[in-house]
Design an enzyme around this catalytic site. Structure first.
Site, PDB file in Angstrom:
ATOM      1  CG  HIS A  86      -1.957   0.995   1.292  1.00  0.00           C
ATOM      2  ND1 HIS A  86      -3.283   0.641   1.444  1.00  0.00           N
ATOM      3  CD2 HIS A  86      -1.953   2.347   1.214  1.00  0.00           C
ATOM      4  CE1 HIS A  86      -4.032   1.735   1.460  1.00  0.00           C
ATOM      5  NE2 HIS A  86      -3.232   2.793   1.327  1.00  0.00           N
ATOM      6  CG  LEU A  87       1.769   5.592  -2.203  1.00  0.00           C
ATOM      7  CD1 LEU A  87       3.078   5.369  -2.937  1.00  0.00           C
ATOM      8  CD2 LEU A  87       0.918   6.595  -2.950  1.00  0.00           C
ATOM      9  CG  HIS A  88       4.190   2.953   3.112  1.00  0.00           C
ATOM     10  ND1 HIS A  88       4.011   1.836   2.329  1.00  0.00           N
ATOM     11  CD2 HIS A  88       5.354   2.766   3.759  1.00  0.00           C
ATOM     12  CE1 HIS A  88       5.018   1.006   2.501  1.00  0.00           C
ATOM     13  NE2 HIS A  88       5.877   1.560   3.373  1.00  0.00           N
ATOM     14  CB  VAL A  89       5.140   9.309   1.930  1.00  0.00           C
ATOM     15  CG1 VAL A  89       6.308  10.279   2.044  1.00  0.00           C
ATOM     16  CG2 VAL A  89       4.666   9.213   0.482  1.00  0.00           C
TER      17      VAL A  89
END
Length: 137
Positions: free
Chosen positions: A93-96
């Protein structure tokens, strides 16, 4: 939503020290922080990598706000902001990552030593300090 750890946090099915939540993203403390106050910003909609994100502007406006809040709320000298796409991406899951930085803090290159919070109460204190530094809205 998909069945991943971050979708479970977004849905309220898994506990997290949430710093901020809105219609675009959810920001919460990393459970294995590089430094205390290390925040993950994830899009509310399930996307796996950056190229899947359709509305980039509002998401990165939130990343920018969290980076500012980490610096102000934790009195950090700066931040390290990073994202993996597939390779080294521990949750699909995209995460920064928004990591507080201080001069001579020992972080070198891309080696990310990890630390832990002494307790859930200490983690909550960090989350609250960052949340208070976010702009209202």
């Amino acid at each position: 939503m998909s069945n991943d750890l971050f979708c479970e946090i977004i849905a309220g099915e898994r506990p997290a020290h949430v710093v901020h939540s809105d219609e675009v993203s959810v920001s919460f403390l990393d459970t294995r922080p590089v430094f205390k106050g290390h925040v993950l910003v994830v899009p509310r909609a399930h996307v796996e990598v950056l190229t899947d994100l359709t509305d980039v502007g509002p998401f990165f406006e939130q990343v920018q706000a969290v980076a500012r809040a980490v610096e102000e709320g934790l009195e950090a000298d700066g931040t390290f902001v990073a994202m993996n796409n597939r390779i080294s991406q521990s949750v699909p899951h995209l995460h920064v990552h928004v990591v507080p930085r201080n001069r001579k803090d020992g972080l070198r290159g891309f080696f990310w030593p990890r630390t832990t919070y002494a307790s859930a109460a200490e983690a909550q204190l960090y989350a609250e300090r960052i949340a208070k530094a976010l702009p209202e809205g």
